[in-house]
Design a protein around this motif. Structure first.
Motif, PDB file in Angstrom:
ATOM      1  N   ARG A 116      43.945  47.064  42.964  1.00 25.96           N
ATOM      2  CA  ARG A 116      42.906  46.090  43.321  1.00 25.96           C
ATOM      3  C   ARG A 116      42.521  45.244  42.115  1.00 25.96           C
ATOM      4  O   ARG A 116      42.382  44.015  42.212  1.00 25.96           O
ATOM      5  CB  ARG A 116      41.680  46.818  43.870  1.00 25.96           C
ATOM      6  CG  ARG A 116      40.584  45.889  44.410  1.00 25.96           C
ATOM      7  CD  ARG A 116      39.271  46.616  44.566  1.00 25.96           C
ATOM      8  NE  ARG A 116      38.740  47.035  43.274  1.00 25.96           N
ATOM      9  CZ  ARG A 116      38.115  46.215  42.425  1.00 25.96           C
ATOM     10  NH1 ARG A 116      37.975  44.930  42.703  1.00 25.96           N
ATOM     11  NH2 ARG A 116      37.644  46.682  41.286  1.00 25.96           N
ATOM     12  N   GLN A 117      42.330  45.873  40.964  1.00 27.40           N
ATOM     13  CA  GLN A 117      41.974  45.129  39.763  1.00 27.40           C
ATOM     14  C   GLN A 117      43.076  44.155  39.371  1.00 27.40           C
ATOM     15  O   GLN A 117      42.806  43.030  38.924  1.00 27.40           O
ATOM     16  CB  GLN A 117      41.682  46.098  38.615  1.00 27.40           C
ATOM     17  CG  GLN A 117      40.433  46.933  38.823  1.00 27.40           C
ATOM     18  CD  GLN A 117      40.185  47.898  37.671  1.00 27.40           C
ATOM     19  OE1 GLN A 117      40.963  47.953  36.708  1.00 27.40           O
ATOM     20  NE2 GLN A 117      39.110  48.665  37.759  1.00 27.40           N
ATOM     21  N   LEU A 118      44.327  44.561  39.534  1.00 25.49           N
ATOM     22  CA  LEU A 118      45.433  43.663  39.216  1.00 25.49           C
ATOM     23  C   LEU A 118      45.443  42.454  40.147  1.00 25.49           C
ATOM     24  O   LEU A 118      45.605  41.304  39.696  1.00 25.49           O
ATOM     25  CB  LEU A 118      46.754  44.426  39.325  1.00 25.49           C
ATOM     26  CG  LEU A 118      48.027  43.602  39.130  1.00 25.49           C
ATOM     27  CD1 LEU A 118      48.041  42.939  37.758  1.00 25.49           C
ATOM     28  CD2 LEU A 118      49.260  44.465  39.320  1.00 25.49           C
ATOM     29  N   ALA A 119      45.247  42.698  41.423  1.00 24.98           N
ATOM     30  CA  ALA A 119      45.230  41.584  42.375  1.00 24.98           C
ATOM     31  C   ALA A 119      44.065  40.639  42.084  1.00 24.98           C
ATOM     32  O   ALA A 119      44.204  39.402  42.174  1.00 24.98           O
ATOM     33  CB  ALA A 119      45.132  42.130  43.797  1.00 24.98           C
ATOM     34  N   SER A 120      42.905  41.189  41.717  1.00 29.61           N
ATOM     35  CA  SER A 120      41.755  40.349  41.396  1.00 29.61           C
ATOM     36  C   SER A 120      42.023  39.492  40.159  1.00 29.61           C
ATOM     37  O   SER A 120      41.681  38.304  40.127  1.00 29.61           O
ATOM     38  CB  SER A 120      40.525  41.233  41.162  1.00 29.61           C
ATOM     39  OG  SER A 120      39.412  40.459  40.770  1.00 29.61           O
ATOM     40  N   ALA A 121      42.646  40.073  39.141  1.00 36.45           N
ATOM     41  CA  ALA A 121      42.965  39.308  37.936  1.00 36.45           C
ATOM     42  C   ALA A 121      43.979  38.209  38.222  1.00 36.45           C
ATOM     43  O   ALA A 121      43.887  37.101  37.666  1.00 36.45           O
ATOM     44  CB  ALA A 121      43.488  40.249  36.861  1.00 36.45           C
ATOM     45  N   GLU A 122      44.956  38.473  39.081  1.00 33.59           N
ATOM     46  CA  GLU A 122      45.932  37.439  39.431  1.00 33.59           C
ATOM     47  C   GLU A 122      45.267  36.305  40.204  1.00 33.59           C
ATOM     48  O   GLU A 122      45.610  35.126  40.007  1.00 33.59           O
ATOM     49  CB  GLU A 122      47.065  38.070  40.247  1.00 33.59           C
ATOM     50  CG  GLU A 122      47.954  38.995  39.431  1.00 33.59           C
ATOM     51  CD  GLU A 122      49.006  39.692  40.276  1.00 33.59           C
ATOM     52  OE1 GLU A 122      48.805  39.736  41.523  1.00 33.59           O
ATOM     53  OE2 GLU A 122      50.005  40.176  39.716  1.00 33.59           O
ATOM     54  N   ALA A 123      44.295  36.627  41.073  1.00 32.58           N
ATOM     55  CA  ALA A 123      43.567  35.581  41.797  1.00 32.58           C
ATOM     56  C   ALA A 123      42.737  34.740  40.817  1.00 32.58           C
ATOM     57  O   ALA A 123      42.651  33.511  40.947  1.00 32.58           O
ATOM     58  CB  ALA A 123      42.668  36.214  42.860  1.00 32.58           C
ATOM     59  N   GLU A 124      42.117  35.394  39.838  1.00 33.02           N
ATOM     60  CA  GLU A 124      41.347  34.660  38.831  1.00 33.02           C
ATOM     61  C   GLU A 124      42.259  33.725  38.037  1.00 33.02           C
ATOM     62  O   GLU A 124      41.849  32.615  37.664  1.00 33.02           O
ATOM     63  CB  GLU A 124      40.646  35.640  37.896  1.00 33.02           C
ATOM     64  CG  GLU A 124      39.504  36.404  38.544  1.00 33.02           C
ATOM     65  CD  GLU A 124      38.857  37.377  37.571  1.00 33.02           C
ATOM     66  OE1 GLU A 124      39.239  37.343  36.379  1.00 33.02           O
ATOM     67  OE2 GLU A 124      37.979  38.146  38.000  1.00 33.02           O
ATOM     68  N   LEU A 125      43.478  34.152  37.767  1.00 34.57           N
ATOM     69  CA  LEU A 125      44.405  33.279  37.046  1.00 34.57           C
ATOM     70  C   LEU A 125      44.734  32.028  37.862  1.00 34.57           C
ATOM     71  O   LEU A 125      44.768  30.911  37.323  1.00 34.57           O
ATOM     72  CB  LEU A 125      45.688  34.051  36.725  1.00 34.57           C
ATOM     73  CG  LEU A 125      46.803  33.247  36.049  1.00 34.57           C
ATOM     74  CD1 LEU A 125      46.327  32.705  34.702  1.00 34.57           C
ATOM     75  CD2 LEU A 125      48.058  34.086  35.881  1.00 34.57           C
ATOM     76  N   ILE A 126      44.943  32.199  39.148  1.00 30.02           N
ATOM     77  CA  ILE A 126      45.245  31.041  40.007  1.00 30.02           C
ATOM     78  C   ILE A 126      44.046  30.086  40.038  1.00 30.02           C
ATOM     79  O   ILE A 126      44.192  28.860  39.911  1.00 30.02           O
ATOM     80  CB  ILE A 126      45.598  31.520  41.425  1.00 30.02           C
ATOM     81  CG1 ILE A 126      46.902  32.339  41.390  1.00 30.02           C
ATOM     82  CG2 ILE A 126      45.743  30.333  42.372  1.00 30.02           C
ATOM     83  CD1 ILE A 126      47.249  32.980  42.712  1.00 30.02           C
ATOM     84  N   SER A 127      42.838  30.653  40.175  1.00 27.42           N
ATOM     85  CA  SER A 127      41.640  29.815  40.220  1.00 27.42           C
ATOM     86  C   SER A 127      41.427  29.093  38.890  1.00 27.42           C
ATOM     87  O   SER A 127      41.093  27.899  38.863  1.00 27.42           O
ATOM     88  CB  SER A 127      40.423  30.682  40.545  1.00 27.42           C
ATOM     89  OG  SER A 127      39.230  29.920  40.515  1.00 27.42           O
ATOM     90  N   LEU A 128      41.637  29.821  37.792  1.00 30.25           N
ATOM     91  CA  LEU A 128      41.466  29.199  36.478  1.00 30.25           C
ATOM     92  C   LEU A 128      42.482  28.084  36.268  1.00 30.25           C
ATOM     93  O   LEU A 128      42.126  26.995  35.755  1.00 30.25           O
ATOM     94  CB  LEU A 128      41.608  30.272  35.393  1.00 30.25           C
ATOM     95  CG  LEU A 128      41.520  29.781  33.950  1.00 30.25           C
ATOM     96  CD1 LEU A 128      40.155  29.170  33.681  1.00 30.25           C
ATOM     97  CD2 LEU A 128      41.808  30.926  32.976  1.00 30.25           C
ATOM     98  N   ARG A 129      43.717  28.311  36.651  1.00 27.74           N
ATOM     99  CA  ARG A 129      44.737  27.284  36.485  1.00 27.74           C
ATOM    100  C   ARG A 129      44.388  26.034  37.311  1.00 27.74           C
ATOM    101  O   ARG A 129      44.554  24.890  36.848  1.00 27.74           O
ATOM    102  CB  ARG A 129      46.097  27.831  36.901  1.00 27.74           C
ATOM    103  CG  ARG A 129      47.233  26.863  36.657  1.00 27.74           C
ATOM    104  CD  ARG A 129      48.580  27.431  37.066  1.00 27.74           C
ATOM    105  NE  ARG A 129      49.011  28.488  36.162  1.00 27.74           N
ATOM    106  CZ  ARG A 129      49.160  29.755  36.509  1.00 27.74           C
ATOM    107  NH1 ARG A 129      48.877  30.123  37.760  1.00 27.74           N
ATOM    108  NH2 ARG A 129      49.551  30.652  35.648  1.00 27.74           N
TER     109      ARG A 129
END
Length: 414
Positions: A116-129
């Motif tokens: 779950r934490q990994l998926a959340s961090a990947e979503a944050e990367l997409i939003s940040l980009r």
């Protein structure tokens, strides 16, 4: 007529008495000079050997066991309860053979949380980009607008200067127009610098978020590996030697779950007395008696320290193992130390130590008597020892324990 009697000789009894005393003294002196009778020893109860000259092989011997050269210990990576046991000791296994299964809900929950934490961090990367790209486009639009305005201001300034040359506009207006054009150029340069800073910051922020994702991926892989480790597999081919667990048993991290060995690759671990192990060196020739055949080998390793009066010596077996050879089989090994040339040697007497002086009974040629002689010994082997001084070639000596006759210098062998 009276016959005259001869007078009795009164000295004769005394002479006879003196002669008897002399004879008694002579017998006593003769008996005192005779040697005491040698005690008798049954010949069949003693061990006799003959001193010989020739080559001698120095050896040391010790007992030990056969152990696998390659052992794989399977230990628990995480705590868990034994749910199923699929294989029992003695069964041949392959690398993918499932041995047993463990269960632990906490480990599975930790794995899900890591995912779950990994998926959340990947979503944050997409939003940040996305946000950073939007900001970059907005800044690029601002720069484009300023470039247009700066160009227009520069054109207007040039036109105003031309009108001033014809005296159509005052000088003050020309100064105002030039000032505005300079202001636009300055704003354009500042916005370009802002765009450069934004692009540099974008790379750093994306790299930081990507690094966070990589760390979370490592955590997720570790948690998945913990879950997978509860499906205990052999890992390599061989024979399952040990599995000391029962259903329902709780194990902690580090607990030994199973032992897999390769029975076709065995070595011998010998225990040599520390007093005899000082001359053993790596590479020396050895023989291992498995009670079902003798296997040749070489010394591969010597333990650096003694334990309980013995030194552990590992022997690599170079010969073919006989049938029935298996791990933990009790064996007896002999290590060849060196080969001596022409030396005097004899069987090793009871209790004799190398480089010592002992008293041995040597048989008198042509007699059944043995006399005690001091013998200086040299280098020793398992069943023989070098004679340095005190005996000659062909002498027969008693090698058995003769401490019961320490008080006599000779014995008679019946």
């Amino acid at each position: 007529m009276d016959i005259p009697k001869k007078p009795k000789n009164r000295r004769k009894p005394w002479l006879l008495m003196g002669l008897g005393v002399l004879v008694l003294l002579g017998v006593t002196v003769g008996l005192s000079r005779l040697r005491a009778a040698a005690p008798s020893v049954e010949r069949g109860t003693v061990w006799l050997d003959t001193v010989k000259r020739g080559p001698m092989v120095r050896q040391v011997k010790g007992t030990g066991t056969l152990v696998p050269e390659h052992i794989r210990w399977l230990t628990a990576d995480t705590a868990g309860r034994v749910e199923r046991i699929h294989v029992r000791p003695g069964t041949p296994v392959e690398p993918g053979t499932l041995l047993l299964e463990l269960s632990n809900p906490d480990v599975q929950l930790q794995a899900l949380e890591a995912e779950r934490q990994l998926a959340s961090a990947e979503a944050e990367l997409i939003s940040l980009r996305t946000d950073l790209e939007t900001q970059r486009i907005s800044q690029a639009a601002t720069i484009a607008t300023l470039e247009t305005e700066a160009t227009n201001a520069e054109s207007q300034a040039q036109a105003t200067v031309a009108l001033m040359d014809r005296s159509f506009v005052p000088k003050l207006e020309v100064q105002q127009v030039k000032g505005k054009a300079g202001e636009m150029v300055t704003r354009l340069n500042l916005e370009r610098q802002r765009l450069a800073v934004m692009q540099s910051s974008t790379r750093e922020r994306l790299a930081a978020q990507q690094g966070q994702i990589e760390r979370l991926k490592a955590v997720a892989r570790f948690r998945r590996a913990q879950v997978e480790s509860m499906q205990v597999k052999a890992g390599e081919g061989g024979v399952l030697s040990e599995l000391p667990l029962e259903l329902g048993q709780w194990v902690t991290p580090g607990t030994v779950l199973a032992k897999v060995v390769k029975p076709e690759r065995l070595k011998a671990e010998l225990r040599i007395a520390e007093t005899q192990a000082r001359d053993i060196q790596v590479g020396q020739r050895a023989e291992v008696d498995t009670r079902n055949g003798i296997v040749e080998g070489t010394v591969a390793r010597i333990a650096p320290a003694a334990s309980q009066g013995t030194v552990r010596v590992e022997v690599t077996l170079t010969g073919e193992l006989p049938r029935g050879a298996r791990p933990d089989l009790t064996v007896e090994g002999t290590v060849e130390l060196e080969r001596l040339g022409e030396v005097l040697s004899v069987g090793r007497p009871a209790g004799a130590q190398p480089n010592a002086t002992v008293s041995l009974f040597r048989l008198v040629p042509g007699s059944d008597e043995a006399v005690r002689v001091p013998v200086q010994l040299g280098r020793g082997s398992v069943n023989s020892i070098e004679v340095v001084q005190g005996l000659g070639e062909g002498d027969q000596v008693v090698l058995s324990d003769m401490t019961a006759w320490d008080a006599v210098e000779r014995v008679r062998l019946r």
